[in-house]
Design a protein around this motif. Structure first.
Motif, PDB file in Angstrom:
ATOM      1  N   ALA A  47       8.979  -2.020   3.887  1.00 17.23           N
ATOM      2  CA  ALA A  47       7.861  -2.245   4.556  1.00 17.23           C
ATOM      3  C   ALA A  47       7.477  -1.079   5.497  1.00 17.23           C
ATOM      4  O   ALA A  47       9.453  -0.574   5.574  1.00 17.23           O
ATOM      5  CB  ALA A  47       8.030  -3.988   5.001  1.00 17.23           C
ATOM      6  N   GLN A  48       7.473  -0.621   6.087  1.00 18.72           N
ATOM      7  CA  GLN A  48       7.441   0.414   6.903  1.00 18.72           C
ATOM      8  C   GLN A  48       6.733   0.192   8.387  1.00 18.72           C
ATOM      9  O   GLN A  48       5.674   0.022   8.880  1.00 18.72           O
ATOM     10  CB  GLN A  48       6.636   2.256   6.331  1.00 18.72           C
ATOM     11  CG  GLN A  48       6.858   2.989   7.428  1.00 18.72           C
ATOM     12  CD  GLN A  48       7.172   4.269   6.950  1.00 18.72           C
ATOM     13  OE1 GLN A  48       6.495   4.507   6.207  1.00 18.72           O
ATOM     14  NE2 GLN A  48       6.983   5.294   7.885  1.00 18.72           N
ATOM     15  N   PRO A  49       7.853   0.062   9.902  1.00 19.71           N
ATOM     16  CA  PRO A  49       7.247  -0.125  11.158  1.00 19.71           C
ATOM     17  C   PRO A  49       6.451   1.176  11.211  1.00 19.71           C
ATOM     18  O   PRO A  49       7.219   1.800  10.931  1.00 19.71           O
ATOM     19  CB  PRO A  49       8.935  -0.693  11.782  1.00 19.71           C
ATOM     20  CG  PRO A  49       9.474  -0.775  10.791  1.00 19.71           C
ATOM     21  CD  PRO A  49       8.671  -0.076   9.737  1.00 19.71           C
ATOM     22  N   PHE A 100      -1.679  -3.990   4.038  1.00 22.46           N
ATOM     23  CA  PHE A 100      -0.821  -4.076   2.690  1.00 22.46           C
ATOM     24  C   PHE A 100      -1.575  -3.136   1.733  1.00 22.46           C
ATOM     25  O   PHE A 100      -2.633  -3.831   1.393  1.00 22.46           O
ATOM     26  CB  PHE A 100      -0.503  -5.902   2.866  1.00 22.46           C
ATOM     27  CG  PHE A 100      -1.262  -6.611   2.416  1.00 22.46           C
ATOM     28  CD1 PHE A 100      -1.923  -6.878   0.611  1.00 22.46           C
ATOM     29  CD2 PHE A 100      -2.528  -6.735   3.123  1.00 22.46           C
ATOM     30  CE1 PHE A 100      -2.619  -7.532   1.108  1.00 22.46           C
ATOM     31  CE2 PHE A 100      -3.332  -7.863   2.438  1.00 22.46           C
ATOM     32  CZ  PHE A 100      -3.401  -7.783   0.936  1.00 22.46           C
ATOM     33  N   THR A 101      -0.867  -3.689   0.681  1.00 24.89           N
ATOM     34  CA  THR A 101      -1.217  -2.883  -0.013  1.00 24.89           C
ATOM     35  C   THR A 101       0.015  -3.939  -1.838  1.00 24.89           C
ATOM     36  O   THR A 101       1.072  -3.585  -1.535  1.00 24.89           O
ATOM     37  CB  THR A 101      -1.104  -1.679  -1.214  1.00 24.89           C
ATOM     38  OG1 THR A 101      -1.841  -0.899  -0.136  1.00 24.89           O
ATOM     39  CG2 THR A 101      -1.912  -1.492  -2.388  1.00 24.89           C
ATOM     40  N   ALA A 159       2.105  -1.177   5.580  1.00 25.83           N
ATOM     41  CA  ALA A 159       2.326  -0.621   7.088  1.00 25.83           C
ATOM     42  C   ALA A 159       1.908  -1.167   8.169  1.00 25.83           C
ATOM     43  O   ALA A 159       1.036  -1.845   8.387  1.00 25.83           O
ATOM     44  CB  ALA A 159       2.112   0.995   6.285  1.00 25.83           C
ATOM     45  N   GLY A 160       2.524  -0.735   9.374  1.00 24.08           N
ATOM     46  CA  GLY A 160       1.958  -1.093  10.387  1.00 24.08           C
ATOM     47  C   GLY A 160       2.756  -1.978  12.092  1.00 24.08           C
ATOM     48  O   GLY A 160       4.137  -1.724  11.846  1.00 24.08           O
ATOM     49  N   ALA A 194       0.658   2.154   4.171  1.00 19.81           N
ATOM     50  CA  ALA A 194       0.310   1.762   3.111  1.00 19.81           C
ATOM     51  C   ALA A 194       0.057   1.654   1.243  1.00 19.81           C
ATOM     52  O   ALA A 194       1.260   2.092   0.715  1.00 19.81           O
ATOM     53  CB  ALA A 194      -0.189   0.244   3.246  1.00 19.81           C
ATOM     54  N   SER A 195      -1.172   2.712   1.366  1.00 16.37           N
ATOM     55  CA  SER A 195      -1.363   2.970   0.353  1.00 16.37           C
ATOM     56  C   SER A 195      -0.723   3.630  -0.428  1.00 16.37           C
ATOM     57  O   SER A 195      -0.243   4.225  -1.707  1.00 16.37           O
ATOM     58  CB  SER A 195      -3.133   3.652   0.310  1.00 16.37           C
ATOM     59  OG  SER A 195      -3.764   4.514   0.417  1.00 16.37           O
TER      60      SER A 195
END
Lengths: 397, 423
Positions: free
Chosen positions: A5-7, A16-17, A178-179, A341-342
């Motif tokens: 997970a990346q904030p 997401f992927t 991510a996001g 994310a990808s």
């Protein structure tokens, strides 16, 4: 399952992927297209929802969604307004874990795939690249995901169920998000959705068995479509970026050698390019040029000549330009949750971990012109695969 | 929140920006009122050919310099030409703002060298040949030609092989002087932009643009003849094609029409690639590869496209399905839940697109160039959310009741009777 997970708190979105080890390479040899068929079938109803409900929920969540199979994996993903991410992940847990696999929809799904095959038939450049890939990696790793007319007519519901049962599980699976999200919340959602999903030993990677050669596909087209490839190292190899920088100098941007010397200086074609492709145990450089028949031979000769002579006169400026290009792309990736994310997922699939942006950036920055030159001097391109499509074949040396 | 800014220079050149200091990038674009509809017969394909030549050098830079510097700034840069405008754009890191402003602005004063012109003529001919090989094999161009006539909006953006073979650099220079005047140009920027610096740099570098004047006039077209290389058959012979391609074209709202949002939602309900009525009846069932529709907006009028791709033997039955879907919508309108779903999907799409400044650039630049108007993202979202069932019905009646013109590209001779018309 691995969850990354990346904030990215400056965004309004989340993406997401979800990738599973259920790709083309896991299909039995005589069941080409099966992985794509299963990917389509799982989305035709799952959990408490029929296929129309699924689409309605996704639309109402504002999901811009995608799915598809690659050589080693099947992937599902989407970008959406941040507040939808929890419902979206839970919905995809239904899709991959509790699909209905409705047998009365098998024929419809097979018809969809037949249309895709026909669409490729009508796109000369795609036909060329599909055949080239098969020559490059061999029948097992190189075949297309869409199957063939023959294989599609033989696929059965039993095969769909068997492939689903043996490959849709947590083995080597990855969920990246991510996001504008909080990692602890994502981990809790993932635990709820996938925590009790079974996992096992992955199937071994098949060995590539492609061969060099030349093939011509006869067609009454306006242009001659030229595809070429040669084997090379893959992403994850220690020398990858030394190699990749050379291909960047060759083909990234409007001052790159192919664009400048084949198109701008000689006016031989509108499209000419080369790029790197990686599997986990094999890789290659793939290129394409489209040009009218009377100039096709010259286009092929000049293009391959530029590749063969790449290391002879490399200039520092060329490498510097490529570095700025990559640096800018890495910074601008921060603007898109979907693209982050990808990348996280493809890094994990290819090298088994997420590559932090800073690490990648440092690796690019440290490359010297000697690194690039030495690599290409020591690894002269060879064993070309060449496919042309058009009114007449070319001469291949 | 992004902030809108606008300046108009004495020359008439307009500069607009939507600035957001939180962005990681900045985008810059030159939007020029020079498109296929501005051309006359001897100029056919000139807007697009000129777009290519704008990368071929200025008094201060060679063609190589232009491409090299664009790459040195590391961003994404490109250009495109449509029926109504030509756009040059780049997205770079904010620290490169001054350099990209200098470079793109300098490119807007090209030398149009004869030698480069000859080389590029070959590239354009290759581009035309490339599209001849791609589905639907010139079908969209033919639809525009037949619907609008082969002049004005129906003129081919790329021109024809005949018009490109016959083109001269002198004619291009004149066209440039005629179209690239300050009042025809908008500079737009988005993202992390220093607006004051942008305005002063542009003002300083474009002072002499107002003196651009064409040397000679191009005669009016003879409307009783067809331009060279143009045919108007509604049937395209494509002997190698394995699928049949049908394009239906009718009227649609313009980009100035208040009904354009309702039309976009109507297209989403009818023909979106996932979850629309055509999707469920034709795609999900495997009857067709593509079955979709969309409004194409121009500044003063519009068109409505329907596009069907399937096996030649299924063309007639699939057209009937589409006809029935449209008829049903005309009779019963759209359901509340269905409309809400389309609104949710559409607004989310706008929000996600706007995340990158480069995507906002085109909306800001084109809107200013064509309508001298600014629409913020939130204003756009409000207009979409305000569309109700009545608006959808009204728009459907206005644009989908009349029979559409039809173009077919197919190998099979039994696929279609060329004179047929459908909804």
């Amino acid at each position: 399952m691995t969850v990354l997970a990346q904030p990215m708190p400056w965004l309004r979105t989340a993406a997401f992927t979800l990738s599973l080890r259920a790709g083309v390479q896991d299909e039995p040899m005589d069941q080409s297209g099966l992985s794509s068929l299963v990917c389509e079938m799982v989305q035709r109803g799952a959990g408490h929802h029929n296929s129309r409900d699924l689409v309605a929920i996704q639309d109402n969540l504002g999901m811009d969604r995608n799915s598809g199979v690659a050589t080693a994996t099947v992937s599902f993903g989407g970008a959406m307004p941040r507040e939808s991410i929890r419902d979206a992940i839970l919905l995809y847990a239904d899709i991959v874990r509790r699909p209905h696999l409705p047998s009365d929809q098998l024929d419809d799904a097979l018809m969809m795939m037949l249309h895709e095959l026909r669409a490729i038939e009508d796109e000369p450049a795609q036909r060329v690249m599909r055949r080239l890939r098969e020559m490059h990696y061999g029948k097992r790793l190189g075949r297309g995901s869409q199957g063939t007319n023959e294989s599609l007519s033989s696929l059965t519901m039993k095969q769909v169920q068997e492939f689903y049962q043996s490959h849709y599980n947590a083995t080597e699976s990855i969920l990246t998000v991510a996001g504008d999200i909080r990692p602890d919340e994502i981990f809790a959602i993932a635990e709820e959705a996938f925590g009790d999903w079974k996992s096992g030993e992955p199937c071994p990677m098949p060995v590539p068995d492609g061969n060099p050669g030349y093939e011509h596909l006869q067609a009454d087209s306006s242009q001659t479509h030229i595809g070429f490839s040669f084997p090379n190292i893959w992403y994850g190899h220690k020398d990858y970026f030394r190699m990749r920088a050379g291909i960047g100098i060759l083909s990234d941007g409007m001052s790159s050698r192919l664009f400048d010397r084949v198109r701008e200086k000689r006016g031989l074609c509108y499209t000419v390019s080369a790029s790197c492709h990686s599997l986990r145990n094999a890789g290659g450089v793939f290129g394409y040029a489209g040009t009218t028949p009377q100039r096709a031979q010259e286009t092929l000769d000049v293009t391959l000549g530029e590749i063969q002579n790449l290391a002879d006169d490399l200039e520092q400026q060329e490498l510097d330009r490529w570095k700025v290009r990559i640096e800018s792309a890495l910074i601008m990736e921060q603007e898109s949750s979907a693209s982050r994310a990808s990348s996280l997922a493809s890094d994990f699939i290819q090298i088994g971990r997420a590559m932090p942006t800073e690490e990648l950036s440092a690796m690019i920055e440290s490359l010297t012109l000697d690194d690039v030159r030495d690599y290409w001097k020591q690894h002269q391109p060879a064993d070309y695969r060449i496919v042309t499509l058009g009114v007449e074949p070319l001469t291949v040396k | 929140m992004p902030e809108f800014k606008k300046a108009t220079l004495k020359s008439g050149l307009r500069i607009v920006a939507e600035t957001d200091p939180r962005s990681y990038s900045m985008s810059l674009g030159y939007f020029v009122r020079a498109g296929a509809r501005n051309e006359r017969d001897p100029q056919s394909g000139l807007s697009h050919f000129l777009e290519h030549m704008m990368f071929k050098g200025t008094k201060r830079r060679s063609a190589e310099d232009v491409n090299r510097e664009l790459d040195e700034l590391g961003g994404q840069s490109n250009a495109y030409t449509s029926e109504e405008q030509t756009v040059y754009y780049a997205t770079v890191l904010p620290k490169f703002q001054d350099r990209i402003v200098d470079l793109l602005t300098d490119m807007m004063s090209p030398v149009l060298d004869e030698g480069e012109f000859e080389t590029e003529r070959q590239v354009i001919l290759e581009e035309i040949a490339k599209y001849e090989d791609q589905p639907p094999f010139g079908g969209f161009e033919r639809a525009m030609e037949v619907f609008f006539s082969p002049r004005g909006l129906g003129r081919r953006v790329l021109g024809t092989p005949e018009s490109i073979e016959a083109m001269t650099a002198a004619r291009m220079r004149d066209y440039f002087l005629q179209r690239y005047r300050p009042e025809n140009i908008v500079v737009a920027a988005s993202g992390n932009v220093d607006f004051d610096s942008l305005v002063s740099e542009i003002e300083q570098r474009t002072g002499d643009w107002a003196s651009r004047l064409p040397v000679s006039d191009v005669p009016d077209d003879d409307l009783n003849t067809l331009p060279e290389g143009i045919q108007l058959d509604t049937r395209l012979a494509t002997p190698d094609a394995s699928q049949a391609y049908a394009i239906m074209i009718g009227d649609g709202p313009s980009s100035a029409s208040p009904d354009r949002y309702a039309a976009r939602l109507l297209a989403s309900v009818l023909g979106d690639e996932g979850g629309s009525r055509m999707f469920w009846d034709l795609i999900d069932t495997g009857r067709a590869e593509i079955a979709t529709c969309w409004p194409q907006e121009f500044s003063d009028c519009g068109s409505w496209f329907t596009y069907l791709v399937c096996a030649p033997e299924d063309l007639q039955s699939n057209k009937k399905f589409i006809q029935d879907i449209v008829t049903k919508l005309l009779e019963d309108g759209v359901g509340e839940a269905e409309l809400r779903q389309a609104i949710n999907k559409t607004t989310a799409g706008y929000i996600m697109q706007s995340e990158r400044p480069s995507n906002r650039l085109f909306s800001i630049g084109s809107r200013t160039l064509m309508h001298d108007e600014y629409m913020s993202l939130d204003a756009t979202l409000d207009r979409i959310k305000a569309v109700d069932e009545n608006a959808i019905s009204r728009v459907a009646k206005e644009f989908l009741s009349a029979p559409a013109m039809e173009i077919i590209a197919s190998a099979a001779s039994d696929a279609e009777d060329t004179s047929a018309a459908s909804n």
